[in-house]
Design an enzyme around this catalytic site. Structure first.
Site, PDB file in Angstrom:
ATOM      1  N   SER A   8       0.876  -1.151   0.079  1.00 52.05           N
ATOM      2  CA  SER A   8      -0.551  -0.084  -0.011  1.00 52.05           C
ATOM      3  C   SER A   8       0.929   1.262   0.109  1.00 52.05           C
ATOM      4  O   SER A   8       1.754   1.831   0.850  1.00 52.05           O
ATOM      5  CB  SER A   8      -1.334  -0.129   1.424  1.00 52.05           C
ATOM      6  OG  SER A   8      -1.580   1.490   1.516  1.00 52.05           O
ATOM      7  N   HIS A  31      -1.230  -1.427  -4.464  1.00 55.31           N
ATOM      8  CA  HIS A  31      -2.404  -0.763  -3.852  1.00 55.31           C
ATOM      9  C   HIS A  31      -2.248   0.699  -3.286  1.00 55.31           C
ATOM     10  O   HIS A  31      -1.648   1.254  -2.695  1.00 55.31           O
ATOM     11  CB  HIS A  31      -3.013  -1.647  -2.385  1.00 55.31           C
ATOM     12  CG  HIS A  31      -3.771  -1.076  -1.735  1.00 55.31           C
ATOM     13  ND1 HIS A  31      -4.843  -1.830  -2.266  1.00 55.31           N
ATOM     14  CD2 HIS A  31      -4.505  -0.590  -0.658  1.00 55.31           C
ATOM     15  CE1 HIS A  31      -6.225  -1.196  -0.876  1.00 55.31           C
ATOM     16  NE2 HIS A  31      -5.544  -0.802   0.113  1.00 55.31           N
ATOM     17  N   ASP A  33      -4.808   3.437  -2.282  1.00 60.38           N
ATOM     18  CA  ASP A  33      -5.708   4.350  -1.342  1.00 60.38           C
ATOM     19  C   ASP A  33      -6.692   5.713  -1.360  1.00 60.38           C
ATOM     20  O   ASP A  33      -4.919   6.465  -1.791  1.00 60.38           O
ATOM     21  CB  ASP A  33      -4.999   4.266   0.095  1.00 60.38           C
ATOM     22  CG  ASP A  33      -5.239   2.822   0.805  1.00 60.38           C
ATOM     23  OD1 ASP A  33      -5.729   2.133   0.876  1.00 60.38           O
ATOM     24  OD2 ASP A  33      -3.940   2.901   1.631  1.00 60.38           O
ATOM     25  N   MET A  35      -9.175   8.245  -0.085  1.00 60.31           N
ATOM     26  CA  MET A  35      -9.036   8.749   0.908  1.00 60.31           C
ATOM     27  C   MET A  35      -9.627  10.432   0.514  1.00 60.31           C
ATOM     28  O   MET A  35      -8.231  11.123   0.243  1.00 60.31           O
ATOM     29  CB  MET A  35      -8.431   8.454   1.859  1.00 60.31           C
ATOM     30  CG  MET A  35      -7.858   7.632   2.817  1.00 60.31           C
ATOM     31  SD  MET A  35      -7.292   7.795   4.357  1.00 60.31           S
ATOM     32  CE  MET A  35      -6.463   5.614   3.766  1.00 60.31           C
ATOM     33  N   HIS A  64      -8.705   1.325  -3.932  1.00 55.19           N
ATOM     34  CA  HIS A  64      -9.540   1.102  -3.192  1.00 55.19           C
ATOM     35  C   HIS A  64      -9.926   2.449  -2.470  1.00 55.19           C
ATOM     36  O   HIS A  64      -9.529   3.862  -1.990  1.00 55.19           O
ATOM     37  CB  HIS A  64      -8.157   0.761  -1.628  1.00 55.19           C
ATOM     38  CG  HIS A  64      -9.211   0.335  -0.235  1.00 55.19           C
ATOM     39  ND1 HIS A  64      -8.684   0.137   0.561  1.00 55.19           N
ATOM     40  CD2 HIS A  64     -10.497  -0.048   0.222  1.00 55.19           C
ATOM     41  CE1 HIS A  64      -9.625   0.420   1.818  1.00 55.19           C
ATOM     42  NE2 HIS A  64     -10.012   0.276   1.075  1.00 55.19           N
ATOM     43  N   MET A  66     -12.066   4.313  -0.422  1.00 53.82           N
ATOM     44  CA  MET A  66     -12.855   4.795   0.486  1.00 53.82           C
ATOM     45  C   MET A  66     -12.823   6.647   0.559  1.00 53.82           C
ATOM     46  O   MET A  66     -12.706   7.408   1.169  1.00 53.82           O
ATOM     47  CB  MET A  66     -11.557   4.925   2.083  1.00 53.82           C
ATOM     48  CG  MET A  66     -11.050   3.480   1.929  1.00 53.82           C
ATOM     49  SD  MET A  66      -9.248   3.020   3.101  1.00 53.82           S
ATOM     50  CE  MET A  66      -8.368   3.772   1.533  1.00 53.82           C
ATOM     51  N   MET A 135     -11.884  -5.836   5.566  1.00 54.12           N
ATOM     52  CA  MET A 135     -10.652  -4.779   6.289  1.00 54.12           C
ATOM     53  C   MET A 135     -10.536  -5.275   7.520  1.00 54.12           C
ATOM     54  O   MET A 135     -11.123  -5.726   8.260  1.00 54.12           O
ATOM     55  CB  MET A 135     -11.147  -3.100   6.471  1.00 54.12           C
ATOM     56  CG  MET A 135     -11.585  -1.951   5.003  1.00 54.12           C
ATOM     57  SD  MET A 135      -9.813  -2.314   4.288  1.00 54.12           S
ATOM     58  CE  MET A 135      -9.289  -1.237   5.525  1.00 54.12           C
ATOM     59  N   GLY A 140      -8.642   4.804   7.461  1.00 57.09           N
ATOM     60  CA  GLY A 140      -7.858   5.203   7.583  1.00 57.09           C
ATOM     61  C   GLY A 140      -6.354   5.991   7.589  1.00 57.09           C
ATOM     62  O   GLY A 140      -6.081   6.544   6.578  1.00 57.09           O
ATOM     63  N   PHE A 141      -5.732   5.066   8.229  1.00 61.78           N
ATOM     64  CA  PHE A 141      -4.538   5.505   8.201  1.00 61.78           C
ATOM     65  C   PHE A 141      -3.987   3.547   8.272  1.00 61.78           C
ATOM     66  O   PHE A 141      -4.538   2.862   8.509  1.00 61.78           O
ATOM     67  CB  PHE A 141      -3.842   5.892  10.008  1.00 61.78           C
ATOM     68  CG  PHE A 141      -5.197   6.829   9.500  1.00 61.78           C
ATOM     69  CD1 PHE A 141      -4.356   7.997   9.840  1.00 61.78           C
ATOM     70  CD2 PHE A 141      -5.744   7.077  10.348  1.00 61.78           C
ATOM     71  CE1 PHE A 141      -4.695   9.589  10.074  1.00 61.78           C
ATOM     72  CE2 PHE A 141      -6.786   8.455  10.008  1.00 61.78           C
ATOM     73  CZ  PHE A 141      -6.215   9.936  10.299  1.00 61.78           C
ATOM     74  N   GLY A 142      -2.489   4.085   8.067  1.00 61.42           N
ATOM     75  CA  GLY A 142      -1.448   3.258   7.581  1.00 61.42           C
ATOM     76  C   GLY A 142      -1.028   2.633   9.391  1.00 61.42           C
ATOM     77  O   GLY A 142      -0.796   3.870   9.830  1.00 61.42           O
ATOM     78  N   ASP A 171      -6.587  -5.841   4.626  1.00 61.77           N
ATOM     79  CA  ASP A 171      -6.261  -4.676   3.863  1.00 61.77           C
ATOM     80  C   ASP A 171      -5.503  -4.580   5.834  1.00 61.77           C
ATOM     81  O   ASP A 171      -7.311  -4.355   6.123  1.00 61.77           O
ATOM     82  CB  ASP A 171      -6.787  -3.636   3.275  1.00 61.77           C
ATOM     83  CG  ASP A 171      -6.026  -2.338   3.010  1.00 61.77           C
ATOM     84  OD1 ASP A 171      -5.203  -2.049   3.689  1.00 61.77           O
ATOM     85  OD2 ASP A 171      -6.378  -1.750   2.251  1.00 61.77           O
ATOM     86  N   GLY A 172      -4.817  -4.090   6.098  1.00 56.27           N
ATOM     87  CA  GLY A 172      -4.551  -3.636   7.417  1.00 56.27           C
ATOM     88  C   GLY A 172      -3.851  -4.181   8.383  1.00 56.27           C
ATOM     89  O   GLY A 172      -4.489  -5.159   9.118  1.00 56.27           O
ATOM     90  N   GLY A 173      -2.405  -3.855   8.827  1.00 61.99           N
ATOM     91  CA  GLY A 173      -1.861  -4.398   9.874  1.00 61.99           C
ATOM     92  C   GLY A 173      -1.790  -6.055   9.138  1.00 61.99           C
ATOM     93  O   GLY A 173      -1.049  -6.739  10.768  1.00 61.99           O
ATOM     94  N   SER A 194       2.954  -0.147   6.181  1.00 63.60           N
ATOM     95  CA  SER A 194       4.393  -0.411   6.861  1.00 63.60           C
ATOM     96  C   SER A 194       4.960  -1.353   6.964  1.00 63.60           C
ATOM     97  O   SER A 194       6.076  -0.836   6.884  1.00 63.60           O
ATOM     98  CB  SER A 194       4.064   0.229   8.495  1.00 63.60           C
ATOM     99  OG  SER A 194       1.864  -0.287   8.525  1.00 63.60           O
TER     100      SER A 194
HETATM  101  C1  DX5 Z   1      -5.829   1.759   5.380  1.00 61.05           C
HETATM  102  C2  DX5 Z   1      -5.371   1.621   4.049  1.00 61.05           C
HETATM  103  C3  DX5 Z   1      -4.651   0.639   3.902  1.00 61.05           C
HETATM  104  C4  DX5 Z   1      -3.242   1.093   4.618  1.00 61.05           C
HETATM  105  C5  DX5 Z   1      -2.768  -0.464   5.251  1.00 61.05           C
HETATM  106  O1  DX5 Z   1      -6.871   2.662   5.161  1.00 61.05           O
HETATM  107  O2  DX5 Z   1      -7.046   0.739   3.401  1.00 61.05           O
HETATM  108  O3  DX5 Z   1      -4.435  -0.109   2.701  1.00 61.05           O
HETATM  109  O4  DX5 Z   1      -2.057   1.501   3.910  1.00 61.05           O
HETATM  110  O5  DX5 Z   1      -1.422   0.008   6.106  1.00 61.05           O
HETATM  111  P1  DX5 Z   1      -0.557  -1.053   7.055  1.00 61.05           P
HETATM  112  O6  DX5 Z   1      -0.642  -2.458   6.213  1.00 61.05           O
HETATM  113  O7  DX5 Z   1       0.579  -0.351   7.381  1.00 61.05           O
HETATM  114  O8  DX5 Z   1      -1.615  -1.280   7.899  1.00 61.05           O
HETATM  115 ZN    ZN Z   2      -6.231   0.324   1.708  1.00 61.64          ZN
END
Ligand code: DX5
Ligand code: ZN
Length: 220
Positions: A8, A31, A33, A35, A64, A66, A135, A140-142, A171-173, A194
């Site tokens: 991402s 990917h 994002d 937003m 993606h 959002m 999700m 919203g945030f990485g 997607d996420g963590g 990340s």
């Molecule tokens: C969060 C995004 C993700 C984000 C994932 O809202 O949709 O794509 O970048 O980042 P990590 O892998 O750091 O959780």
């Molecule tokens: Zn995403």
């Protein structure tokens, strides 16, 4: 089962995308994002930036959205020729129409749900989509921690998809501590922000994630 790793770019350097894309050449896709500061509190970029990204990389772009009003915007991203466009079920007025418009442009259509949205809400729509996105953090945030209950949502989604050729994405963590278990539960397409971008050797990290995921599928 084919495993796909899609870094991402939310975790990339926003004024050095060209350089950062080169650092993830081992990826199966990128990917992207989008937003809008309304559907999620954060803001990234829009159509002109994605258009330029298409010009500077051969890697497939997985967009993606959002954003509010994907009924208006999704087809415009698909018209850029990106590989896939995913919309949030929570934001769609007419998911079936959106899927049709995305596919008419030649892109794959994806349907995403936030952590608090039940998997069963996907049921009326899955036959119209090419991929489903669970999700595993609040969008919203990485860099957020993986929500553990996402594993049971993956199992539920996998049961729902059965033998359909719909991809199951998370997607996420996602990182090296959970990817094998996620693959075992049925995920084939992994977004990792990340965990890829903080690595010194990003391509090595991508390859590590892919091999851990592949090892998680053994026995299936
Ligand atoms: C969060 C995004 C993700 C984000 C994932 O809202 O949709 O794509 O970048 O980042 P990590 O892998 O750091 O959780
Ligand atoms: Zn995403």
């Amino acid at each position: 089962m084919t495993i796909r790793i899609q870094p991402s770019i939310l975790s990339a350097d926003f004024v050095n995308f060209e350089r950062d894309f080169e650092s993830i050449s081992a990826a199966d896709g990128i990917h992207v994002d989008i937003m809008d500061g309304h559907f999620v509190p954060n803001l990234t970029f829009g159509l002109p930036m994605v258009k330029r990204m298409q010009e500077i990389t051969k890697l497939p772009l997985d967009v993606h959205l959002m954003i509010e009003n994907p009924d208006l915007w999704a087809k415009q991203y698909a018209a850029l020729g990106v590989f896939s466009v995913t919309v949030h079920l929570e934001a769609c007025a007419n998911p079936v129409q959106i899927a049709k418009e995305i596919r008419d442009s030649g892109s794959r259509a994806g349907l995403a749900i936030k952590p608090k949205t039940a998997v069963e809400q996907l049921v009326p729509y899955i036959d119209f989509f090419d991929q489903v996105l669970i999700m595993s953090v609040e969008p919203g945030f990485g860099g957020q921690s993986f929500i553990e209950s996402s594993i049971s949502k993956v199992l539920e989604a996998k049961a729902l998809l059965g033998e359909k050729s719909v991809w199951l994405q998370i997607d996420g963590g996602v990182d090296e501590t959970n990817i094998a278990q996620l693959a075992q539960a049925g995920v084939d397409t992994f977004v990792a922000g990340s965990s890829v971008f903080k690595a010194t050797d990003r391509n090595a990290q991508i390859n590590l994630l892919r091999s851990l995921a592949t090892s998680g599928t053994h026995g299936h």
